[in-house]
Design an enzyme around this catalytic site. Structure first.
Site, PDB file in Angstrom:
ATOM      1  N   ALA A  77       0.831  -1.207   0.000  1.00  0.00           N
ATOM      2  CA  ALA A  77       0.000   0.000   0.000  1.00  0.00           C
ATOM      3  C   ALA A  77       0.859   1.248   0.000  1.00  0.00           C
ATOM      4  CB  ALA A  77      -0.899  -0.001   1.222  1.00  0.00           C
ATOM      5  N   PHE A  79       1.803   3.102  -2.732  1.00  0.00           N
ATOM      6  CA  PHE A  79       2.336   3.470  -4.055  1.00  0.00           C
ATOM      7  C   PHE A  79       1.205   3.965  -4.944  1.00  0.00           C
ATOM      8  CE2 PHE A  79       3.446   2.744  -8.454  1.00  0.00           C
ATOM      9  CZ  PHE A  79       4.725   3.280  -8.532  1.00  0.00           C
ATOM     10  N   ASP A  80       0.129   3.168  -5.007  1.00  0.00           N
ATOM     11  CA  ASP A  80      -1.021   3.509  -5.854  1.00  0.00           C
ATOM     12  C   ASP A  80      -2.186   3.864  -4.928  1.00  0.00           C
ATOM     13  OD1 ASP A  80      -2.732   3.837  -7.967  1.00  0.00           O
ATOM     14  OD2 ASP A  80      -2.921   1.700  -8.434  1.00  0.00           O
ATOM     15  N   LYS A  81      -2.076   5.021  -4.297  1.00  0.00           N
ATOM     16  CA  LYS A  81      -3.027   5.381  -3.241  1.00  0.00           C
ATOM     17  C   LYS A  81      -4.453   5.502  -3.767  1.00  0.00           C
ATOM     18  CE  LYS A  81       0.070   7.697   0.021  1.00  0.00           C
ATOM     19  NZ  LYS A  81      -0.212   7.213   1.381  1.00  0.00           N
ATOM     20  N   ASN A 126       8.826   8.559   5.083  1.00  0.00           N
ATOM     21  CA  ASN A 126       7.658   9.326   4.632  1.00  0.00           C
ATOM     22  C   ASN A 126       6.793   9.741   5.804  1.00  0.00           C
ATOM     23  OD1 ASN A 126       4.615   8.296   4.417  1.00  0.00           O
ATOM     24  ND2 ASN A 126       5.943   6.472   4.468  1.00  0.00           N
ATOM     25  N   GLY A 129       0.916  11.250   5.418  1.00  0.00           N
ATOM     26  CA  GLY A 129      -0.308  11.526   6.164  1.00  0.00           C
ATOM     27  C   GLY A 129      -1.580  11.238   5.382  1.00  0.00           C
ATOM     28  N   PHE A 130      -1.604  10.106   4.688  1.00  0.00           N
ATOM     29  CA  PHE A 130      -2.815   9.666   3.956  1.00  0.00           C
ATOM     30  C   PHE A 130      -3.325  10.724   2.974  1.00  0.00           C
ATOM     31  CE2 PHE A 130      -4.400   6.540   7.490  1.00  0.00           C
ATOM     32  CZ  PHE A 130      -3.441   5.619   7.096  1.00  0.00           C
ATOM     33  N   SER A 193      -0.203   3.181  10.337  1.00  0.00           N
ATOM     34  CA  SER A 193       0.588   4.269   9.758  1.00  0.00           C
ATOM     35  C   SER A 193       0.974   5.240  10.864  1.00  0.00           C
ATOM     36  CB  SER A 193      -0.206   4.994   8.673  1.00  0.00           C
ATOM     37  OG  SER A 193      -0.297   4.187   7.542  1.00  0.00           O
ATOM     38  N   ASN A 195       1.727   8.315  10.637  1.00  0.00           N
ATOM     39  CA  ASN A 195       1.547   9.730  10.307  1.00  0.00           C
ATOM     40  C   ASN A 195       0.138  10.255  10.510  1.00  0.00           C
ATOM     41  OD1 ASN A 195       4.326   9.848   9.421  1.00  0.00           O
ATOM     42  ND2 ASN A 195       3.649   8.644   7.650  1.00  0.00           N
ATOM     43  N   THR A 196      -0.719   9.453  11.152  1.00  0.00           N
ATOM     44  CA  THR A 196      -2.065   9.914  11.510  1.00  0.00           C
ATOM     45  C   THR A 196      -2.167   9.821  13.030  1.00  0.00           C
ATOM     46  OG1 THR A 196      -3.027   9.217   9.412  1.00  0.00           O
ATOM     47  CG2 THR A 196      -4.547   9.420  11.269  1.00  0.00           C
ATOM     48  N   LYS A 233      -3.497  -4.561   9.230  1.00  0.00           N
ATOM     49  CA  LYS A 233      -2.075  -4.238   9.016  1.00  0.00           C
ATOM     50  C   LYS A 233      -1.502  -3.601  10.271  1.00  0.00           C
ATOM     51  CE  LYS A 233       1.153  -1.982   5.862  1.00  0.00           C
ATOM     52  NZ  LYS A 233       1.320  -1.394   4.531  1.00  0.00           N
ATOM     53  N   ASN A 266       3.884  -2.306   8.774  1.00  0.00           N
ATOM     54  CA  ASN A 266       3.976  -0.946   8.239  1.00  0.00           C
ATOM     55  C   ASN A 266       5.400  -0.392   8.477  1.00  0.00           C
ATOM     56  OD1 ASN A 266       3.067   1.658   7.281  1.00  0.00           O
ATOM     57  ND2 ASN A 266       1.003   0.984   7.847  1.00  0.00           N
ATOM     58  N   TYR A 338       7.575  -2.077  -1.379  1.00  0.00           N
ATOM     59  CA  TYR A 338       7.387  -0.762  -1.980  1.00  0.00           C
ATOM     60  C   TYR A 338       8.763  -0.120  -2.201  1.00  0.00           C
ATOM     61  CZ  TYR A 338       5.718   4.117  -2.463  1.00  0.00           C
ATOM     62  OH  TYR A 338       5.467   5.392  -2.902  1.00  0.00           O
ATOM     63  N   SER A 339       9.500   0.134  -1.115  1.00  0.00           N
ATOM     64  CA  SER A 339      10.724   0.948  -1.209  1.00  0.00           C
ATOM     65  C   SER A 339      11.724   0.412  -2.234  1.00  0.00           C
ATOM     66  CB  SER A 339      11.412   1.034   0.158  1.00  0.00           C
ATOM     67  OG  SER A 339      10.542   1.599   1.102  1.00  0.00           O
TER      68      SER A 339
END
Ligand SMILES: Cc1cc2nc3c(=O)[nH]c(=O)nc-3n(C[C@H](O)[C@H](O)[C@H](O)COP(=O)(O)O)c2cc1C
Length: 379
Positions: A77, A79-81, A126, A129-130, A193, A195-196, A233, A266, A338-339
């Site tokens: 998840a 990459f193609d949000k 990163n 933040g969604f 995540s 960042n939220t 996740k 994550n 992903y990375s």
């Protein structure tokens, strides 16, 4: 394996393209990659119409949750949000692609800069933040792509998040499920995540139990020809007690039909020793090579605690066929990355599948499934 600090030998055309992309801001390069994949998708359509979109291989193929996965290498998840290029990603050799995280309402995410390459460490940091276009836009796009006829394409996971301002988190996941379940081969409840604000607190025993109860109920209430499996996740930054709690709740939820699998893991908020101290000051989730050991150890523990009965997707720092194989042996039924695609380019999935297959055959495994959790069976 090609490293980020290297000059790109062995990467084919991407070896020439990468220095150009790496001169651009990471989000600009990402936008270019998405546009390139849109083109591939456009031209790939004709080929897809002529036959099955993805080839199957007897060693790499696996049936999980009643779904055929042509190979176990998936795109993670983030990459193609907004589900713009998942068909192109399947054409590139991924066995499955996970889109999102998507939130009920569109949201801009955090201020830039918020995406960084740590080239010397093959890592990414990163704090996006969604940032995403919201569930309605994704549903429209998936409908237009012919997703109503799932047999046509490869496997598609949809990863659900919550809007930053929402207080009742479960309500946001319910909205995501209602809007998108019918398009998904599997759904992901993302509570990990970094960042939220407050999101990862949902991994605690009581909030998790409540969340899984509500999401399962929302899914059961839908009139679907087939209920997609629901996965959770989790983060890699968990204490031994946290992991035991999650494993206990997950097992209970599995036995009552509320949960079908876990994704481990994550990004991490820790900064492993290999990372330059400068990055300790930057907020965000770290992914790529420095995450491999941490996420694989959490995966190993979760597999052991759940007795290997709950399918796990292993993700974190995979950059080679050997890395994918290690995750599978530690307990992953499927893996994602992903990375490493940032560092090794779009042909990575094919390379990983080729190398993974060779390793399986070398060790006498007739199928991927036979190797899942093999480390735990060693005497
Ligand atoms: C730029 C970026 C954005 C991400 N966005 C999401 C996201 O929206 N939802 C999610 O569940 N994971 C997200 N992730 C985490 C990845 O799915 C994956 O779990 C993590 O990067 C570890 O895999 P890797 O080391 O192969 O990158 C993101 C990762 C990166 C690098």
């Amino acid at each position: 394996m090609q490293t980020g600090g290297g000059q790109g030998a062995g990467l084919g055309l991407y070896g020439c393209l990468r220095p150009v992309l790496f001169r651009l801001a990471p989000e600009t390069a990402h936008g270019l990659a998405i546009n390139g994949l849109k083109l591939l998708q456009l031209f790939g359509r004709a080929g897809a119409a002529a036959g099955p979109a993805i080839a199957t291989d007897a060693v790499l193929h696996q049936n999980l949750w009643g779904l055929d996965f042509p190979n176990p290498i998936g795109l993670a998840a983030g990459f193609d949000k907004d589900a713009e290029v998942w068909q192109a990603l399947l054409q590139l050799g991924f066995g499955f692609a996970e889109v999102g995280s998507v939130t009920p309402l569109p949201q801009a995410g955090n201020p830039r800069p918020r995406l960084f390459r740590l080239t010397e460490a093959d890592a990414v940091l990163n704090r996006l933040g969604f940032n995403n276009q919201g569930v309605a836009a994704m549903a429209r796009r998936l409908l237009a792509s012919g997703r109503g006829n799932p047999a046509r394409h490869g496997r598609l996971g949809i990863n659900l998040g919550k809007n930053k301002a929402t207080e009742d988190a479960a309500a946001d996941y319910e909205i995501g499920i209602r809007a998108l379940a019918r398009f998904a081969d599997y759904l992901v409840i993302n509570v990990s995540s970094p960042n939220t604000p407050g999101l990862r607190a949902l991994q605690g025993r009581a909030p998790l139990q409540e969340l899984l109860g509500r999401t399962a109920q929302a899914l059961a209430a839908l009139d679907l020809p087939q209920r997609p499996p629901l996965l959770l996740k989790i983060a890699p930054d968990l204490t031994a007690d946290d992991i035991e709690d999650i494993a206990a709740v997950a097992q209970l939820a599995q036995s009552s039909g509320q949960l079908d699998g876990l994704i481990v893991s994550n990004t991490t908020i820790t900064r492993p020793a290999a990372i330059d101290r400068h990055w300790a000051q930057e907020a965000g989730g770290l992914s790529g090579k420095p995450l491999f050991t941490l996420s694989t150890e959490i995966l190993r523990q979760v597999y052991r605690l759940t007795g290997g009965k709950l399918p796990i997707i292993g993700v974190g720092g995979i950059a080679s066929g050997a890395d994918a194989y290690a995750k599978i042996r530690a307990g992953a039924s499927l893996v994602q990355l992903y990375s490493a695609m940032i560092y090794q380019g779009p042909l990575l999935a094919r390379r990983l599948n080729r190398d993974l297959k060779a390793l399986l055959i070398r060790d006498g495994f007739a199928t991927v499934a036979a190797a899942v959790g093999a480390d735990h069976r060693r005497v």
